[in-house]
Scaffold this active site. Structure first.
Site, mmCIF file in Angstrom:
data_model
loop_
_atom_site.group_PDB
_atom_site.id
_atom_site.type_symbol
_atom_site.label_atom_id
_atom_site.label_comp_id
_atom_site.label_asym_id
_atom_site.label_seq_id
_atom_site.Cartn_x
_atom_site.Cartn_y
_atom_site.Cartn_z
ATOM 1 N N LYS A 90 -12.215 -1.486 6.159
ATOM 2 C CA LYS A 90 -11.382 -2.442 6.871
ATOM 3 C C LYS A 90 -11.887 -2.596 8.312
ATOM 4 O O LYS A 90 -12.310 -3.657 8.704
ATOM 5 C CB LYS A 90 -9.914 -1.988 6.870
ATOM 6 N N ASP A 98 -1.728 6.760 6.334
ATOM 7 C CA ASP A 98 -2.810 5.879 5.876
ATOM 8 C C ASP A 98 -3.097 4.916 7.031
ATOM 9 O O ASP A 98 -2.317 4.026 7.314
ATOM 10 C CB ASP A 98 -2.345 5.135 4.626
ATOM 11 N N TRP A 107 0.817 -1.216 0.000
ATOM 12 C CA TRP A 107 0.000 0.000 0.000
ATOM 13 C C TRP A 107 0.849 1.264 0.000
ATOM 14 O O TRP A 107 0.437 2.291 -0.540
ATOM 15 C CB TRP A 107 -0.989 0.001 1.167
HETATM 16 C C1 PLP Z 1 -7.337 -1.570 1.497
HETATM 17 C C2 PLP Z 1 -6.291 -0.553 1.671
HETATM 18 C C3 PLP Z 1 -6.131 0.501 0.741
HETATM 19 C C4 PLP Z 1 -6.944 0.603 -0.520
HETATM 20 O O1 PLP Z 1 -8.261 0.956 -0.295
HETATM 21 P P1 PLP Z 1 -9.363 1.014 -1.467
HETATM 22 O O2 PLP Z 1 -10.535 1.591 -0.766
HETATM 23 O O3 PLP Z 1 -9.577 -0.380 -1.963
HETATM 24 O O4 PLP Z 1 -8.845 1.912 -2.538
HETATM 25 C C5 PLP Z 1 -5.161 1.432 1.018
HETATM 26 N N1 PLP Z 1 -4.380 1.366 2.115
HETATM 27 C C6 PLP Z 1 -4.502 0.364 3.011
HETATM 28 C C7 PLP Z 1 -3.615 0.327 4.208
HETATM 29 C C8 PLP Z 1 -5.455 -0.614 2.820
HETATM 30 O O5 PLP Z 1 -5.575 -1.619 3.712
#
Ligand code: PLP
Length: 362
Positions: A197, A173, A103
């Protein structure tokens, strides 16, 4: 009530708390006497405005968000944030990224479209199985921000100490750890999290950013919709927002408050993760590859000695009623995602099953 639900170890979309789902179900045909569901309700109605305001207020309480930070609900999930961050925050055109896995690599690739990216630390040399030392990063004086993926969902690492950004803005993030433990918001310039998540349904990100980072002077090429200020000025209602996700997330925020907030979550999550890691570390069949002090409490990758056996374990767990234990397609192996909504009993049941499997195959 037994709904026949499985223990779902998906990395995302992932489990939501059962009491929250029950409450949503009870309101789906007629939300509090309105004669309609939240899916059918105008986002300009008083009733929906109250839902959104309460969601924001509860999130502010949960995370103790200071007044000089905005809370935004923005559509598009994580990938839109990979672009929005550099578009909005690269003023001098230089940003520092810490590379800890899939990511952060995606975030780096996207940021390179808008400016110069310096990868100031990386754990690539050991397959992203640890968090690099970020106590003395080579951050140039003209850097606009330092970016981390605070919990790498796929590789299963987490930052327990934040980097020394040498006075630069920290951007994080938090998608796969959002609301899993207390967080001192004042240490960040911007936090974003895709909500699918650890919170609610897919299709939205929560963005928490310091007010002074909002800008009127973005480059012409930036689409209006990708300007944080547009969302801040419109109270996240510039256009029709993801009303359903805001409503569901609001329910989860309230539920977490009722459960004792983020400290209570952190205690429970540590307890759950310990049950699984202790088993993996004592097992002769399974191995958890991540360095101990950097292990995620949310996403737990593990492997057997062979790919064939990994696949066999995935199939066996599935047959026994445990879902989504297959590792991400980019790394293989197995992965158990044990977010807030996964009960301790679910983790315990998985460990009991893996123990039996190990005995039967040794
Ligand atoms: C799932 C995830 C993403 C991507 O998210 P989307 O909504 O599918 O674009 C980005 N960063 C992390 C840490 C993730 O777990």
């Amino acid at each position: 009530m037994n709904y026949g639900r499985t223990y779902n170890f998906s990395a995302g979309p992932a489990m939501m708390p059962e009491p929250v789902l029950e409450e949503i179900a009870s309101e789906v045909l007629n939300y509090r006497g309105s004669g309609m569901s939240v899916m059918e309700m105008s986002h300009r109605s008083k009733m929906f405005q109250q839902i959104a305001d309460q969601a924001e207020a509860d999130l502010r309480t949960l995370m103790d968000i200071p007044d000089n930070y905005k809370v935004l609900f923005i559509q598009g999930g994580g990938h839109v944030q990979f672009a929005m961050v550099p578009m909005n925050l690269m003023k001098q055109g230089v940003a520092c990224y810490v590379e800890t896995g899939t990511w952060s690599k995606k975030a780096i690739a996207e940021a390179k479209k808008y400016g110069q990216v310096q990868v100031v630390a990386s754990s690539k040399d050991q397959g992203y199985t640890y968090v690099p030392d970020c106590s003395d990063l080579p951050i140039p004086g003209n850097a606009d921000y330092v970016y981390i993926c605070e919990n790498e969902t796929i590789n299963g690492t987490t930052f327990f100490d934040l980097p020394d950004t040498k006075g630069k803005i920290l951007v994080s993030d938090q998608s796969s750890m959002f609301l899993s433990r207390p967080c001192d918001v004042s240490k960040y310039g911007l936090i974003w999290a895709g909500v699918q998540k650890n919170v609610g349904p897919a299709g939205m990100a929560v963005v928490i950013l310091r007010e002074d980072l909002l800008r009127d002077d973005l480059p012409e090429f930036v689409p209006s919709y990708l300007n944080y200020k547009l969302h801040a000025d419109a109270g996240s209602m510039y256009n029709t927002p993801n009303c359903w996700a805001i409503y569901c997330c609001g329910k989860v925020f309230r539920y977490l408050l009722d459960q004792g907030g983020l400290e209570a979550m952190a205690r429970r999550n540590a307890e759950k993760a310990a049950v699984l890691y202790d088993f993996l570390d004592s097992s002769k069949l399974f191995t958890a590859p991540v360095r101990k002090q950097d292990r995620s409490l949310m996403n737990v990758p593990f492997v057997t000695p062979t790919k064939e056996q990994d696949a066999d374990v995935v199939a066996a767990t599935k047959a026994a009623g445990f879902d989504n234990l297959k590792g991400h397609r980019s790394v293989g192996g197995l992965r158990a995602s044990i977010y807030n909504a996964m009960p301790l009993e679910g983790v315990q049941a998985l460990v009991d099953f893996l123990k039996q499997y190990e005995q039967a195959h040794s």
